[in-house]
Write a protein that holds these residues in place. Structure first.
Motif, PDB file in Angstrom:
ATOM      1  N   VAL A 162       0.844  -1.190   0.000  1.00  0.00           N
ATOM      2  CA  VAL A 162       0.000   0.000   0.000  1.00  0.00           C
ATOM      3  C   VAL A 162       0.883   1.245   0.000  1.00  0.00           C
ATOM      4  N   THR A 163       0.322   2.347  -0.464  1.00  0.00           N
ATOM      5  CA  THR A 163       0.994   3.641  -0.369  1.00  0.00           C
ATOM      6  C   THR A 163       0.362   4.421   0.779  1.00  0.00           C
ATOM      7  N   PRO A 164       1.092   4.668   1.870  1.00  0.00           N
ATOM      8  CA  PRO A 164       0.510   5.430   2.985  1.00  0.00           C
ATOM      9  C   PRO A 164       0.332   6.901   2.625  1.00  0.00           C
ATOM     10  N   PHE A 165      -0.814   7.447   3.023  1.00  0.00           N
ATOM     11  CA  PHE A 165      -1.102   8.866   2.820  1.00  0.00           C
ATOM     12  C   PHE A 165      -1.304   9.549   4.164  1.00  0.00           C
ATOM     13  N   ASP A 166      -1.074  10.862   4.175  1.00  0.00           N
ATOM     14  CA  ASP A 166      -1.362  11.633   5.388  1.00  0.00           C
ATOM     15  C   ASP A 166      -2.792  12.169   5.324  1.00  0.00           C
ATOM     16  N   GLY A 167      -3.142  13.026   6.272  1.00  0.00           N
ATOM     17  CA  GLY A 167      -4.495  13.544   6.338  1.00  0.00           C
ATOM     18  C   GLY A 167      -4.891  14.400   5.160  1.00  0.00           C
ATOM     19  N   SER A 212       9.994  -9.785  -1.547  1.00  0.00           N
ATOM     20  CA  SER A 212      10.050  -8.632  -2.453  1.00  0.00           C
ATOM     21  C   SER A 212       8.821  -7.767  -2.202  1.00  0.00           C
ATOM     22  N   LEU A 213       8.920  -6.508  -2.600  1.00  0.00           N
ATOM     23  CA  LEU A 213       7.794  -5.583  -2.504  1.00  0.00           C
ATOM     24  C   LEU A 213       7.514  -4.992  -3.877  1.00  0.00           C
ATOM     25  N   VAL A 214       6.244  -5.017  -4.270  1.00  0.00           N
ATOM     26  CA  VAL A 214       5.820  -4.267  -5.446  1.00  0.00           C
ATOM     27  C   VAL A 214       5.431  -2.874  -4.980  1.00  0.00           C
ATOM     28  N   VAL A 215       6.072  -1.873  -5.526  1.00  0.00           N
ATOM     29  CA  VAL A 215       5.794  -0.481  -5.189  1.00  0.00           C
ATOM     30  C   VAL A 215       5.060   0.162  -6.359  1.00  0.00           C
ATOM     31  N   CYS A 216       3.952   0.829  -6.048  1.00  0.00           N
ATOM     32  CA  CYS A 216       3.127   1.501  -7.060  1.00  0.00           C
ATOM     33  C   CYS A 216       2.413   0.510  -7.974  1.00  0.00           C
ATOM     34  N   GLY A 217       1.949  -0.586  -7.388  1.00  0.00           N
ATOM     35  CA  GLY A 217       1.036  -1.462  -8.092  1.00  0.00           C
ATOM     36  C   GLY A 217      -0.392  -1.023  -7.826  1.00  0.00           C
ATOM     37  N   THR A 218      -1.350  -1.871  -8.160  1.00  0.00           N
ATOM     38  CA  THR A 218      -2.750  -1.548  -7.915  1.00  0.00           C
ATOM     39  C   THR A 218      -3.007  -1.282  -6.440  1.00  0.00           C
ATOM     40  N   THR A 219      -2.444  -2.137  -5.582  1.00  0.00           N
ATOM     41  CA  THR A 219      -2.627  -1.976  -4.146  1.00  0.00           C
ATOM     42  C   THR A 219      -2.009  -0.676  -3.652  1.00  0.00           C
ATOM     43  N   GLY A 220      -1.006  -0.194  -4.355  1.00  0.00           N
ATOM     44  CA  GLY A 220      -0.382   1.087  -4.027  1.00  0.00           C
ATOM     45  C   GLY A 220      -1.089   2.272  -4.637  1.00  0.00           C
ATOM     46  N   GLU A 221      -2.272   2.047  -5.229  1.00  0.00           N
ATOM     47  CA  GLU A 221      -3.093   3.099  -5.839  1.00  0.00           C
ATOM     48  C   GLU A 221      -2.370   3.808  -6.981  1.00  0.00           C
ATOM     49  N   SER A 222      -1.710   3.022  -7.800  1.00  0.00           N
ATOM     50  CA  SER A 222      -0.928   3.581  -8.902  1.00  0.00           C
ATOM     51  C   SER A 222      -1.733   4.482  -9.846  1.00  0.00           C
ATOM     52  N   CYS A 245     -16.247  -7.824   1.953  1.00  0.00           N
ATOM     53  CA  CYS A 245     -16.463  -7.569   3.382  1.00  0.00           C
ATOM     54  C   CYS A 245     -17.770  -6.835   3.696  1.00  0.00           C
ATOM     55  N   PRO A 246     -18.900  -7.524   3.695  1.00  0.00           N
ATOM     56  CA  PRO A 246     -19.162  -8.892   3.222  1.00  0.00           C
ATOM     57  C   PRO A 246     -19.515  -8.934   1.737  1.00  0.00           C
ATOM     58  N   HIS A 247     -19.424  -7.789   1.066  1.00  0.00           N
ATOM     59  CA  HIS A 247     -19.650  -7.719  -0.378  1.00  0.00           C
ATOM     60  C   HIS A 247     -18.377  -7.147  -1.006  1.00  0.00           C
ATOM     61  N   PRO A 248     -18.221  -7.257  -2.319  1.00  0.00           N
ATOM     62  CA  PRO A 248     -16.974  -6.800  -2.946  1.00  0.00           C
ATOM     63  C   PRO A 248     -16.654  -5.332  -2.653  1.00  0.00           C
ATOM     64  N   VAL A 249     -15.409  -5.076  -2.281  1.00  0.00           N
ATOM     65  CA  VAL A 249     -14.907  -3.719  -2.091  1.00  0.00           C
ATOM     66  C   VAL A 249     -13.613  -3.580  -2.883  1.00  0.00           C
ATOM     67  N   PRO A 250     -13.362  -2.409  -3.433  1.00  0.00           N
ATOM     68  CA  PRO A 250     -12.154  -2.243  -4.254  1.00  0.00           C
ATOM     69  C   PRO A 250     -10.884  -2.230  -3.396  1.00  0.00           C
ATOM     70  N   ASN A 251      -9.898  -2.965  -3.845  1.00  0.00           N
ATOM     71  CA  ASN A 251      -8.575  -2.956  -3.218  1.00  0.00           C
ATOM     72  C   ASN A 251      -7.924  -1.589  -3.467  1.00  0.00           C
ATOM     73  N   PRO A 252      -7.263  -0.945  -2.479  1.00  0.00           N
ATOM     74  CA  PRO A 252      -6.868  -1.435  -1.158  1.00  0.00           C
ATOM     75  C   PRO A 252      -7.696  -0.892   0.006  1.00  0.00           C
ATOM     76  N   VAL A 253      -8.977  -0.631  -0.209  1.00  0.00           N
ATOM     77  CA  VAL A 253      -9.798  -0.025   0.839  1.00  0.00           C
ATOM     78  C   VAL A 253      -9.758  -0.858   2.117  1.00  0.00           C
ATOM     79  N   ALA A 254     -10.003  -2.157   1.989  1.00  0.00           N
ATOM     80  CA  ALA A 254     -10.095  -3.013   3.174  1.00  0.00           C
ATOM     81  C   ALA A 254      -8.742  -3.202   3.841  1.00  0.00           C
ATOM     82  N   VAL A 255      -7.709  -3.459   3.059  1.00  0.00           N
ATOM     83  CA  VAL A 255      -6.406  -3.734   3.678  1.00  0.00           C
ATOM     84  C   VAL A 255      -5.858  -2.485   4.362  1.00  0.00           C
TER      85      VAL A 255
END
Length: 290
Positions: free
Chosen positions: A11-16, A40-50, A247-257
């Motif tokens: 994930v890509t951490p964001f501030d306020g 290994s780490l994928v940076v700036c993938g889908t989970t990183g909100e590229s 959760c319990p229905h589909p949510v877009p990644n990376p909202v839940a994680v």
């Protein structure tokens, strides 16, 4: 280049204010390498909100990740897009930034033919000396990178692997036909163990933010011949595998994680529009997973 068996799409951490939180990014890299045992780490993938990161932000993240990891794991840069020339440009800049490999998603929206897909990936691979991992995720791109095209690309000298979210049947066919040394990774946490059973090498994971240590044990148990133990670990992790996307229905990644990480005390912030934070009912569900 050895990427290892457990790769986390970070994930890509964001501030306020929705800007990159560099302190939290460093803590996340340390956490994924140390506590969750990512190879290994994928940076700036889908989970990183590229899709919502600028090129300048991506390059800054690539440089920062390389520096922070300091050789403790490999850094794979997500540089793919649906614009071949732009992907080549970003890939070359990522190589200059010192990353260890490149992840290239299949072009989305413009729906190229299989020949177009081949020419796209081949052109980017030819523009870098880094090992390339293909990324096939039809649910997001609208196009399937076929078995035949994947195997054709696998013959190129620096196309080293694929992350594939297709059926187990397609994974099996790729693994069966792939040249020696070409690595196939599951792109779906829930299918990681079944994929290993037909010869996949590892997984590019989202759930490893939360259950990476168990996933590493699961992979090592399977590779070591302890199939029953691997299956037990898979079942233990399965609620997280499934829940982070439903959760319990589909949510877009990376909202839940991202919310799950917040519950674990990690300052990863929210998501950028057009994604929105989890609802209260989704938060209640996610809280039971961690």
């Amino acid at each position: 280049m050895e990427f290892g068996r457990l790769i986390t799409a970070m994930v890509t951490p964001f501030d306020g204010d929705g800007q990159i939180n560099w302190t939290a990014a460093g803590e996340m890299i340390d956490y994924l390498i140390g506590e969750q045992q990512s190879d290994s780490l994928v940076v700036c993938g889908t989970t990183g909100e590229s899709p919502t990161l600028s090129d300048d932000e991506k390059l800054a993240l690539f440089r920062y990740a390389v520096e922070r990891a300091a050789g403790r794991c490999r850094i794979i840069a997500g540089t793919g897009s649906n614009n071949t020339a732009h992907s080549i440009h970003l890939t070359q800049l990522a190589e200059e930034a010192g990353v260890d490999g490149i992840l290239l998603v299949a072009p989305y929206y413009n729906k190229p033919s299989q020949e177009g897909l081949y020419q796209h990936f081949a052109a980017i691979a030819a523009a870098t000396s880094l090992p390339v991992m293909l990324y096939n995720v039809q649910g997001r791109t609208g196009v399937n990178l076929s078995v035949e095209t994947t195997l054709r690309l696998a013959e190129l000298p620096n196309v080293a692997a694929t992350k594939d979210c297709a059926s187990l049947e397609q994974l099996t066919q790729i693994i069966t036909g792939a040249p020696a040394g070409f690595r196939v990774y599951s792109g779906d946490d829930s299918s990681a163990l079944p994929a290993l059973s037909v010869g996949a090498y590892g997984v590019v994971s989202v759930a490893s933010h939360i259950v990476g240590t168990k996933m590493k044990r699961m992979i090592e148990a399977y590779v070591g011949g302890q199939v029953a133990e691997a299956a037990e670990l898979h079942r233990e992790c399965y609620p997280v595998f499934s829940g982070l996307f439903n959760c319990p229905h589909p949510v877009p990644n990376p909202v839940a994680v991202k919310y799950a990480l917040t519950l674990k005390g990690m300052s990863v912030g929210g998501v950028r529009l057009p994604l929105v934070e989890a609802t209260e009912s989704e938060k209640t569900f996610i809280s039971k997973l961690v």
